[in-house]
Design an enzyme around this catalytic site. Structure first.
Site, PDB file in Angstrom:
ATOM      1  NE  ARG A  42      72.397  -4.500  32.683  1.00 21.56           N
ATOM      2  CZ  ARG A  42      71.532  -4.477  31.707  1.00 21.56           C
ATOM      3  NH1 ARG A  42      72.856  -4.893  30.793  1.00 21.56           N
ATOM      4  NH2 ARG A  42      70.144  -3.829  31.184  1.00 21.56           N
ATOM      5  CD  GLU A  57      63.361 -12.288  32.824  1.00 25.01           C
ATOM      6  OE1 GLU A  57      64.845 -11.265  33.174  1.00 25.01           O
ATOM      7  OE2 GLU A  57      64.236 -12.445  31.134  1.00 25.01           O
ATOM      8  CG  ASP A  74      62.079  -7.932  38.658  1.00 23.06           C
ATOM      9  OD1 ASP A  74      62.445  -7.469  39.263  1.00 23.06           O
ATOM     10  OD2 ASP A  74      62.268  -8.408  37.123  1.00 23.06           O
ATOM     11  CD  GLU A 134      69.657  -1.958  34.530  1.00 23.28           C
ATOM     12  OE1 GLU A 134      70.535  -2.958  34.475  1.00 23.28           O
ATOM     13  OE2 GLU A 134      68.801  -2.941  34.693  1.00 23.28           O
TER      14      GLU A 134
END
Length: 599
Positions: free
Chosen positions: A192, A498, A332, A188
């Site tokens: 980010r 998405e 993913d 993360e």
């Protein structure tokens, strides 16, 4: 479990002559539509003019060069023309009358400014805004994640006041946060914060020694903070006994450790390389790229199921853990970064990544793609117990990254028409592009099937041979109300990006205006149901009921991804071109090697 291929690729047809004809027809229709708009709003014609125009449209024959170089009259052979069939009946050219969205320039940036104003007023310096209770919360380590995530969106939109506010906070406060904060998640924080800083450095023309905005700090501020942060994150790689990094880092101690269960997510360990590679390129220090790429090099050696991988991996042993295969959470972005890291470094020795991507997409088509009943929506399911276990018709909203990734992998970011004209697409590329468009439709229908027009976090699909039923989305007017099941625990919406990400990529590549239409409908639903009057936007508890209950959380990715992709979907097609940039999984654009000077 049935081994038959549920999604027929026979639907993909490759015919250059037909493609040229269709392209010209689309062009002529667009010109006719512009003439009609001009007449309606400017000339305001009488009935005689309309009759004359209709006569010309219905009787005109166009000359299109055939594959043998000879001109053919398309529209007059066998009594046909562009607008009537052989029986003299009008053809249907549009799914519905074309709807032109209103000018989005101001509204899209106003949405971003409204989201930012709520954060600035009630949560400045915190990771995320709770817009209903007017306070901030630190759920991502306390590095001011919303600020860094939103910065390059403000740069792309040209919202200088936000660039100034965010940049000034980073210059003044982020160094002490990086030095003094405790535990953060490697994945993360990389996607980010590190990704956001690197993108801001590039967009402020750091590589050229300039500053694109007079309101923000010098670009070196972003690069210095990125390097300081990455030096601490590297310990997750170097302290692991295998090539797989630990999941968590304690910034102030420069230490790292595995998650409580000892496992790392496969997606997380393979979704760090774009950022670390680019940092090595900027600094001239190869350690960042070398350490991060060890994970992908190791994953190459592991046994897979037709290119598909389980969603957990053990950093102690470097081996996969469990059999669960899915393209939703924890799986993913493994597939996303295979193609994107290859694209970032085309011309290097990373062809194994492209090979892994190709193999995995074949596996997706063979093992995970199905069609729903009764209406035949194409979706991607899961194998929670591996290839020998039962197929689950469950599809996370997260899986809606896949249409954009498939399209990007097919054309490498080039517009489809150009790629076809230059014979750059093979049959596999065309298969993947067709699948991308089918899946994008499914992702959009996950929105339109609900009462709010917003998608749930997870949907299930009815398939042949499975009797599982359940509640739908609440929109009884949807054609697919009987195909999609939304269970009570899955009805929430987190403002995820998405679907609009894939709509943006597919519009850039196919130039089909329906993706803008779909994107506009989604944007309007966000505006109607998630906007908070005092500032910010909020997640929802249940998208199937009206009015929906609000969750009191604005995720950082709403500013960093969702609004950015919506802006780019409706904006200048030359902004952040897909053949010169790759977007990291948090929508931070990073230049493809050799294009660092491009903006």
């Amino acid at each position: 479990m049935s081994k038959s291929l549920p999604y027929s690729m026979k639907d993909v047809h490759y015919d250059n002559a037909k493609f040229r004809q269709r392209s010209l027809i689309k062009y002529l229709l667009s010109r006719v539509w512009r003439v009609i708009q001009f007449m309606i709003f400017v000339l305001k014609p009488n009935e005689d003019i309309w009759i004359s125009l209709a006569y010309l449209m219905l009787t005109h024959a166009s000359h299109i060069p055939s594959s043998d170089g000879n001109a053919k009259n398309v529209g007059t052979e066998e009594g046909k023309n562009f607008f009537t069939d052989g029986r003299g009946r009008f053809r249907r050219f549009w799914r519905k009358p074309p709807r032109l969205p209103p000018r989005f320039d101001n509204k899209r940036s106003k949405a971003f400014i409204h989201a930012w104003s709520g954060y600035r007023n009630y949560a400045m310096g915190y990771d995320e805004l709770m817009p209903l209770s007017h306070r901030g919360v630190d759920g991502l380590g306390g590095l001011g994640a919303t600020i860094v995530d939103a910065l390059d969106t403000a740069m792309i939109m040209g919202v200088d006041e936000v660039v100034h506010e965010a940049g000034s906070w980073i210059e003044k406060h982020l160094p002490e946060r990086i030095d003094g904060k405790g535990q953060v998640n490697l994945f993360e924080t990389t996607i980010r914060v590190l990704g956001g800083l690197l993108s801001a450095y590039h967009l402020s023309r750091g590589e050229q020694g300039g500053n694109a905005s007079t309101r923000g700090p010098k670009p070196a501020v972003y690069l210095d903070n990125a390097r300081n942060l990455a030096d601490r994150l590297l310990i997750a790689f170097t302290s692991s006994p295998s090539a797989i990094p630990f999941s968590d880092v304690v910034l102030r101690d420069r230490s790292a450790h595995p998650a409580p269960d000892g496992l790392s997510s496969t997606a997380e360990v393979s979704t760090l390389q774009l950022e670390f590679n680019y940092l090595s390129s900027l600094t001239g220090d190869p350690k960042y790229g070398l350490e991060s790429m060890k994970a992908l090099e190791h994953l190459k050696t592991l046994t897979k199921v037709k290119g598909l991988v389980p969603i957990y991996i053990n950093p102690q042993t470097g081996e996969f853990s469990g059999d669960n295969i899915r393209l939703g959470s924890r799986g993913d972005s493994y597939y996303e970064y295979l193609i994107k890291v290859w694209l970032q470094n085309r011309g290097s020795n990373l062809t194994y990544l492209y090979d892994m991507y190709e193999e995995s997409m074949k596996g997706v088509k063979e093992l995970l793609v199905r069609k729903s009943v009764p209406s035949g929506l194409v979706f991607v399911g899961e194998l929670p117990y591996g290839p020998e276990g039962a197929f689950s018709p469950k599809m996370d909203h997260l899986v809606c990254f896949l249409p954009g990734t498939l399209a990007l992998g097919a054309t490498k970011g080039i517009v489809k028409e150009k790629a076809m004209r230059e014979n750059l697409l093979n049959f596999e590329d065309l298969q993947n592009l067709k699948l991308a468009e089918d899946l994008a439709k499914t992702c959009f229908e996950m929105y339109s099937v609900t009462s709010t027009g917003l998608a749930p976090e997870i949907a299930y699909f009815k398939v042949e041979g499975q009797s599982e039923g359940g509640p739908g989305g609440g929109n009884k007017n949807s054609k697919y109300v009987d195909d999609i099941i939304i269970k009570p625990a899955d009805r929430h919406n987190l403002l995820r990006p998405e679907t609009v990400e894939s709509l943006f990529v597919l519009f850039r590549i196919t130039e089909d205006p329906k993706y803008r239409e779909w994107g506009w409908e989604i944007f309007e639903a966000f505006e109607k149901y998630t906007k908070v009057d005092s500032g910010g936007y909020t997640s929802l508890d249940d998208v199937t009921v009206l009015p929906p209950h609000r969750r009191d959380k604005m995720e950082t990715f709403f500013l960093g991804e969702t609004l950015k992709y919506l802006y780019l979907l409706f904006g200048d097609r030359n902004a952040i071109p897909l053949d010169k940039y790759v977007f990291n999984t948090e929508a931070h654009p990073l230049p493809i090697r050799g294009n660092a000077g491009t903006k």
